[in-house]
Scaffold this motif. Structure first.
Motif, PDB file in Angstrom:
ATOM      1  N   LEU A 177     -13.202 -63.853 -36.006  1.00  0.00           N
ATOM      2  CA  LEU A 177     -14.434 -64.581 -36.286  1.00  0.00           C
ATOM      3  C   LEU A 177     -14.136 -66.021 -36.664  1.00  0.00           C
ATOM      4  O   LEU A 177     -14.830 -66.952 -36.225  1.00  0.00           O
ATOM      5  CB  LEU A 177     -15.217 -63.888 -37.409  1.00  0.00           C
ATOM      6  N   GLU A 178     -13.108 -66.221 -37.477  1.00  0.00           N
ATOM      7  CA  GLU A 178     -12.750 -67.583 -37.886  1.00  0.00           C
ATOM      8  C   GLU A 178     -12.348 -68.423 -36.674  1.00  0.00           C
ATOM      9  O   GLU A 178     -12.744 -69.588 -36.549  1.00  0.00           O
ATOM     10  CB  GLU A 178     -11.604 -67.540 -38.904  1.00  0.00           C
ATOM     11  N   LEU A 179     -11.557 -67.803 -35.772  1.00  0.00           N
ATOM     12  CA  LEU A 179     -11.175 -68.516 -34.556  1.00  0.00           C
ATOM     13  C   LEU A 179     -12.403 -68.746 -33.680  1.00  0.00           C
ATOM     14  O   LEU A 179     -12.544 -69.795 -33.048  1.00  0.00           O
ATOM     15  CB  LEU A 179     -10.114 -67.718 -33.790  1.00  0.00           C
ATOM     16  N   GLY A 180     -13.301 -67.761 -33.657  1.00  0.00           N
ATOM     17  CA  GLY A 180     -14.532 -67.904 -32.884  1.00  0.00           C
ATOM     18  C   GLY A 180     -15.368 -69.081 -33.357  1.00  0.00           C
ATOM     19  O   GLY A 180     -15.982 -69.789 -32.545  1.00  0.00           O
ATOM     20  N   ARG A 181     -15.395 -69.316 -34.676  1.00  0.00           N
ATOM     21  CA  ARG A 181     -16.115 -70.467 -35.208  1.00  0.00           C
ATOM     22  C   ARG A 181     -15.483 -71.777 -34.707  1.00  0.00           C
ATOM     23  O   ARG A 181     -16.192 -72.736 -34.376  1.00  0.00           O
ATOM     24  CB  ARG A 181     -16.084 -70.446 -36.737  1.00  0.00           C
ATOM     25  N   GLN A 182     -14.141 -71.800 -34.660  1.00  0.00           N
ATOM     26  CA  GLN A 182     -13.451 -72.997 -34.171  1.00  0.00           C
ATOM     27  C   GLN A 182     -13.763 -73.230 -32.690  1.00  0.00           C
ATOM     28  O   GLN A 182     -13.995 -74.366 -32.259  1.00  0.00           O
ATOM     29  CB  GLN A 182     -11.944 -72.856 -34.385  1.00  0.00           C
ATOM     30  N   ILE A 183     -13.781 -72.124 -31.925  1.00  0.00           N
ATOM     31  CA  ILE A 183     -14.110 -72.240 -30.498  1.00  0.00           C
ATOM     32  C   ILE A 183     -15.558 -72.708 -30.340  1.00  0.00           C
ATOM     33  O   ILE A 183     -15.879 -73.496 -29.441  1.00  0.00           O
ATOM     34  CB  ILE A 183     -13.878 -70.896 -29.782  1.00  0.00           C
ATOM     35  N   HIS A 184     -16.425 -72.239 -31.237  1.00  0.00           N
ATOM     36  CA  HIS A 184     -17.826 -72.663 -31.209  1.00  0.00           C
ATOM     37  C   HIS A 184     -17.916 -74.185 -31.384  1.00  0.00           C
ATOM     38  O   HIS A 184     -18.695 -74.863 -30.683  1.00  0.00           O
ATOM     39  CB  HIS A 184     -18.611 -71.947 -32.320  1.00  0.00           C
ATOM     40  N   SER A 185     -17.127 -74.723 -32.293  1.00  0.00           N
ATOM     41  CA  SER A 185     -17.113 -76.180 -32.501  1.00  0.00           C
ATOM     42  C   SER A 185     -16.659 -76.904 -31.235  1.00  0.00           C
ATOM     43  O   SER A 185     -17.220 -77.938 -30.843  1.00  0.00           O
ATOM     44  CB  SER A 185     -16.184 -76.540 -33.670  1.00  0.00           C
ATOM     45  N   LEU A 186     -15.616 -76.345 -30.586  1.00  0.00           N
ATOM     46  CA  LEU A 186     -15.126 -76.943 -29.344  1.00  0.00           C
ATOM     47  C   LEU A 186     -16.194 -76.877 -28.254  1.00  0.00           C
ATOM     48  O   LEU A 186     -16.362 -77.828 -27.472  1.00  0.00           O
ATOM     49  CB  LEU A 186     -13.855 -76.213 -28.897  1.00  0.00           C
ATOM     50  N   ILE A 187     -16.925 -75.766 -28.215  1.00  0.00           N
ATOM     51  CA  ILE A 187     -17.987 -75.595 -27.230  1.00  0.00           C
ATOM     52  C   ILE A 187     -19.061 -76.666 -27.418  1.00  0.00           C
ATOM     53  O   ILE A 187     -19.565 -77.244 -26.450  1.00  0.00           O
ATOM     54  CB  ILE A 187     -18.607 -74.182 -27.355  1.00  0.00           C
ATOM     55  N   ILE A 188     -19.413 -76.943 -28.676  1.00  0.00           N
ATOM     56  CA  ILE A 188     -20.422 -77.976 -28.955  1.00  0.00           C
ATOM     57  C   ILE A 188     -19.912 -79.351 -28.521  1.00  0.00           C
ATOM     58  O   ILE A 188     -20.641 -80.136 -27.909  1.00  0.00           O
ATOM     59  CB  ILE A 188     -20.785 -77.959 -30.447  1.00  0.00           C
ATOM     60  N   ARG A 189     -18.623 -79.614 -28.820  1.00  0.00           N
ATOM     61  CA  ARG A 189     -18.054 -80.930 -28.461  1.00  0.00           C
ATOM     62  C   ARG A 189     -18.021 -81.127 -26.946  1.00  0.00           C
ATOM     63  O   ARG A 189     -18.144 -82.257 -26.464  1.00  0.00           O
ATOM     64  CB  ARG A 189     -16.644 -81.071 -29.033  1.00  0.00           C
ATOM     65  N   THR A 190     -17.813 -80.048 -26.198  1.00  0.00           N
ATOM     66  CA  THR A 190     -17.726 -80.155 -24.732  1.00  0.00           C
ATOM     67  C   THR A 190     -19.063 -79.879 -24.054  1.00  0.00           C
ATOM     68  O   THR A 190     -19.130 -79.745 -22.828  1.00  0.00           O
ATOM     69  CB  THR A 190     -16.658 -79.182 -24.189  1.00  0.00           C
ATOM     70  N   SER A 191     -20.123 -79.736 -24.872  1.00  0.00           N
ATOM     71  CA  SER A 191     -21.505 -79.598 -24.358  1.00  0.00           C
ATOM     72  C   SER A 191     -21.728 -78.340 -23.521  1.00  0.00           C
ATOM     73  O   SER A 191     -22.548 -78.341 -22.597  1.00  0.00           O
ATOM     74  CB  SER A 191     -21.884 -80.847 -23.523  1.00  0.00           C
ATOM     75  N   TYR A 192     -21.000 -77.267 -23.849  1.00  0.00           N
ATOM     76  CA  TYR A 192     -21.242 -76.002 -23.161  1.00  0.00           C
ATOM     77  C   TYR A 192     -22.133 -75.057 -23.984  1.00  0.00           C
ATOM     78  O   TYR A 192     -22.373 -73.927 -23.586  1.00  0.00           O
ATOM     79  CB  TYR A 192     -19.907 -75.291 -22.864  1.00  0.00           C
ATOM     80  N   ASP A 193     -22.613 -75.528 -25.142  1.00  0.00           N
ATOM     81  CA  ASP A 193     -23.390 -74.651 -26.017  1.00  0.00           C
ATOM     82  C   ASP A 193     -24.745 -74.284 -25.431  1.00  0.00           C
ATOM     83  O   ASP A 193     -25.372 -73.313 -25.866  1.00  0.00           O
ATOM     84  CB  ASP A 193     -23.583 -75.300 -27.390  1.00  0.00           C
ATOM     85  N   SER A 194     -25.221 -75.047 -24.456  1.00  0.00           N
ATOM     86  CA  SER A 194     -26.520 -74.745 -23.856  1.00  0.00           C
ATOM     87  C   SER A 194     -26.405 -73.837 -22.640  1.00  0.00           C
ATOM     88  O   SER A 194     -27.410 -73.481 -22.038  1.00  0.00           O
ATOM     89  CB  SER A 194     -27.222 -76.042 -23.452  1.00  0.00           C
ATOM     90  N   HIS A 195     -25.174 -73.471 -22.273  1.00  0.00           N
ATOM     91  CA  HIS A 195     -24.995 -72.624 -21.089  1.00  0.00           C
ATOM     92  C   HIS A 195     -25.293 -71.173 -21.440  1.00  0.00           C
ATOM     93  O   HIS A 195     -24.870 -70.668 -22.475  1.00  0.00           O
ATOM     94  CB  HIS A 195     -23.565 -72.757 -20.547  1.00  0.00           C
ATOM     95  N   ILE A 196     -26.029 -70.496 -20.582  1.00  0.00           N
ATOM     96  CA  ILE A 196     -26.501 -69.141 -20.872  1.00  0.00           C
ATOM     97  C   ILE A 196     -25.351 -68.160 -21.064  1.00  0.00           C
ATOM     98  O   ILE A 196     -25.378 -67.319 -21.970  1.00  0.00           O
ATOM     99  CB  ILE A 196     -27.461 -68.649 -19.754  1.00  0.00           C
ATOM    100  N   PHE A 197     -24.278 -68.264 -20.245  1.00  0.00           N
ATOM    101  CA  PHE A 197     -23.134 -67.351 -20.390  1.00  0.00           C
ATOM    102  C   PHE A 197     -22.459 -67.540 -21.738  1.00  0.00           C
ATOM    103  O   PHE A 197     -22.152 -66.585 -22.448  1.00  0.00           O
ATOM    104  CB  PHE A 197     -22.096 -67.583 -19.279  1.00  0.00           C
TER     105      PHE A 197
END
Length: 637
Positions: A177-197
């Motif tokens: 989960l902790e690593l998942g939070r870090q990946i979540h931050s990376l996802i936001i920085r790379t603008s993939y957070d709006s992708h449905i998958f």
């Protein structure tokens, strides 16, 4: 890269190389034909023969067609021949074909070979990295997937939406989960957070970790939603016991036009199981029938579980008997249903049918349901016999702490408290709080204060924050008139600031769920309900009902204790059910989030006898079906 290097890690392919050499030497030369055409027609063997004939003339299109056909058919040996042909002909495949080899070996469950191909690649693209990460994730090798993802980040290859979606499925457990939070931050920085998958994988990760608020936040921020993301959030809520929230989400998303699939309905049925909402469960069942959805096993299992937890075992068994295929989860759902209803004979008969068919092997959950069923059904000898067989290896499953706890419960129910205590002392590991808790409950029922005193002290050390242990121990002391020790337990409870979880009871009336809390003052008809409870209490006292004041922990006078008892959520829900269905002879079904207290249990028995109504009470442990003033639990729970 040299061809020899491409072959280094594939010694197992050498026989195929020799085979190809022999095949080519024995085959007359024929005009090259289209390998793609042969593959398209499903003639894989002919295509392989033609590949051997063409030898070095086989190029990208031919290898691509062959590998795709081998992937589709999971044809391991044939795919290895294609790989061997590349090596023999010193053909250096481009990134795309090497990636297809990774996919091929993954589909054929040869992960080490897939990794060899990956490691030998002189050049990799995002598809190559994602294919290997996805392979590890799909096989449940979370640490390998996460390790590879860490190596990808500094490699210069940017992850895409499929990479993120794949690696997030491996972010499980606390560290995940902790690593998942870090990946979540990376996802936001790379603008993939709006992708449905990516969004669906994120909310699924948070939901499985029990972080429903974070999952809801991700869900609400999705620019678009599909059935996968909607199902993920509903399933997450249901799995975390947030049944009302899951149901509310399902209703809302339906009004927004969500298309449900069988997984969605299975998740909703799980929530309805927790709410014991039988009428709503039937409505969902009818919806599935009207839509003519395929009856996948997971959906049928959910229906069995829902009907049994809603008190309708007849429907559960009807679905069970019509299933063409059953998994161990199917058997466990049906066995668990019988067990929680105290139907020990039915549990044993069904288990014997399972072992006689010998199509599905029982697992530890199966044996737990059987032992629990024997305990709740008063089948002491049969339960001990099954446990002995289990201990001797007859079922290929070694007893775990839960199984030992069932035996303690089994002995305790029949009054063999001393035997249960001796049994605990022989357990080959340190007894858990659950095991001691089973024995403490037996001590309370059979008024064995001496053993109960010892067991209670053990529990207060193991679970100092569990209010239930204080309650049972206090009640045990009170039943023996040891008021000083009752005061001591109460003071200890206050000292440690232990708060008893608020009791709440639910009852479904005309597909509407009504929730009552202890001393409820929120329900729209609260004044009528409170008056009805008082009226019932007066009537019951005339018939012999005596409030059990030991169920109240507070140091107040008897009159105040009785007032507190009348405010218990079970009584309020029961009274409301009687009021709302006065002209009907339907069962009153109440579900409680905690264990039902002795006084409410007695209250329900008087209600059943004097009003001629069947009362079904489901607490966190089991069902209590009360008919004519007699409960299926035999007054032991």
């Amino acid at each position: 890269m040299a061809a020899a290097s491409f072959c280094d890690n594939f010694s197992r392919l050498r026989p195929f190389v020799r085979q190809l050499t022999v095949s080519t030497s024995l085959t007359p030369a024929v005009p090259p034909s289209s390998l793609a055409s042969l593959c398209a027609q499903g003639h894989l063997q002919a295509a392989l023969l033609e590949m051997a004939v063409q030898g070095p003339l086989t190029k990208f299109d031919g290898y691509n067609s062959l590998l795709n056909e081998c992937v589709n058919k999971r044809a391991l040996r044939e795919g290895q021949r294609v790989h061997a042909q590349m090596i023999k002909c010193r053909y250096l495949p481009p990134v795309y074909l090497r990636t297809r080899l990774i996919v091929f070996y993954t589909k054929c469950n040869c992960l080490s070979d897939a990794r060899h191909v990956f490691d030998e690649m002189p050049e990799r693209n995002v598809v190559s990295w994602t294919a290997m990460i996805s392979a590890y994730s799909q096989k449940g090798l979370a640490s390998d997937a996460l390790s590879l993802f860490r190596h990808m980040l500094p490699s210069g290859t940017e992850p895409n939406e499929f990479t993120f979606a794949s690696v997030l499925t491996s972010c499980t457990g606390t560290s995940g989960l902790e690593l998942g939070r870090q990946i979540h931050s990376l996802i936001i920085r790379t603008s993939y957070d709006s992708h449905i998958f990516v969004g669906s994988s994120l909310l699924d990760m948070y939901a499985k970790a029990g972080r429903i608020p974070e999952a809801r936040e991700v869900f609400e921020c999705l620019p678009e939603r599909d059935v996968v993301s909607c199902t993920a959030i509903i399933s997450g809520c249901a799995q975390q016991g947030l049944d009302e929230e899951a149901l509310e989400l399902f209703r809302r998303l339906q009004t927004e036009g969500m298309e449900s699939n069988y997984v969605t309905y299975a998740s909703v049925l799980t929530a309805l199981s927790g709410l014991a909402a039988l009428d709503l469960g039937k409505q969902v069942h009818n919806h599935v029938l009207r839509r003519e959805l395929p009856f996948y096993i997971v959906l049928q299992n959910s229906m069995i579980d829902m009907y049994s937890k809603c008190g309708n075992l007849g429907y559960s068994r009807r679905i069970f008997d019509t299933m063409i295929e059953r998994t161990v989860m199917t058997w466990n759902a049906m066995l668990g249903g019988y067990s929680k209803h105290g139907l020990g004979r039915e549990v044993v008969d069904l288990f014997e049918l399972m072992t006689a068919e010998n199509k599905v092997k029982p697992d530890s959950v199966t044996l737990l349901a059987v032992l629990s069923g024997c305990s709740h059904g008063g089948m002491e000898d049969k339960g001990l016999e099954i446990f002995d067989k289990m201990s001797n290896g007859s079922y290929g499953i070694q007893p775990e702490s839960e199984h030992y706890g069932c035996v303690v419960d089994l002995l305790g129910r029949t009054g063999r408290v001393e035997d249960a205590f001796q049994f605990i002392n022989k357990i080959p590991f340190k007894p858990t709080a659950a095991i001691w808790g089973s024995l403490l409950g037996a001590c309370r029922v059979h008024s064995n204060v001496d053993i109960g005193h010892f067991v209670g002290r053990q529990l207060l050390q193991l679970e100092p924050e569990n209010a239930g242990n204080y309650v049972i121990l206090s009640n045990l002391y009170a039943s023996a008139g040891r008021w000083e020790q009752v005061t001591e337990v109460r003071e200890l409870m206050m000292e440690k600031a232990v708060m008893k979880e608020p009791g709440k009871s639910l009852i479904e009336i005309q597909q509407t769920l009504h929730t009552f809390y202890a001393s409820d003052r929120c329900h729209p008809r609260r004044e009528e309900v409170v008056a009805k409870v008082k009226q019932m209490s007066t009537e019951f006292k005339e018939a012999g009902y005596v409030p059990d004041l030991s169920c109240v922990l507070y140091d107040v006078d008897d009159e105040q204790k009785e007032k507190i008892l009348l405010g218990h959520s079970e009584k309020l829900a029961l009274a409301f059910g009687l009021m709302a269905t006065a002209s009907q002879q339907v069962p009153i079904r109440v579900i409680k989030n905690l264990r039902i207290c002795v006084d409410c249990h007695n209250f329900a028995k008087f209600a059943s006898r004097l009003y001629g109504r069947e009362v079904s009470l489901r607490d966190k442990t089991r069902f209590h079906r009360v008919v004519g003033g007699t409960c299926s639990c035999g007054d032991y729970w």
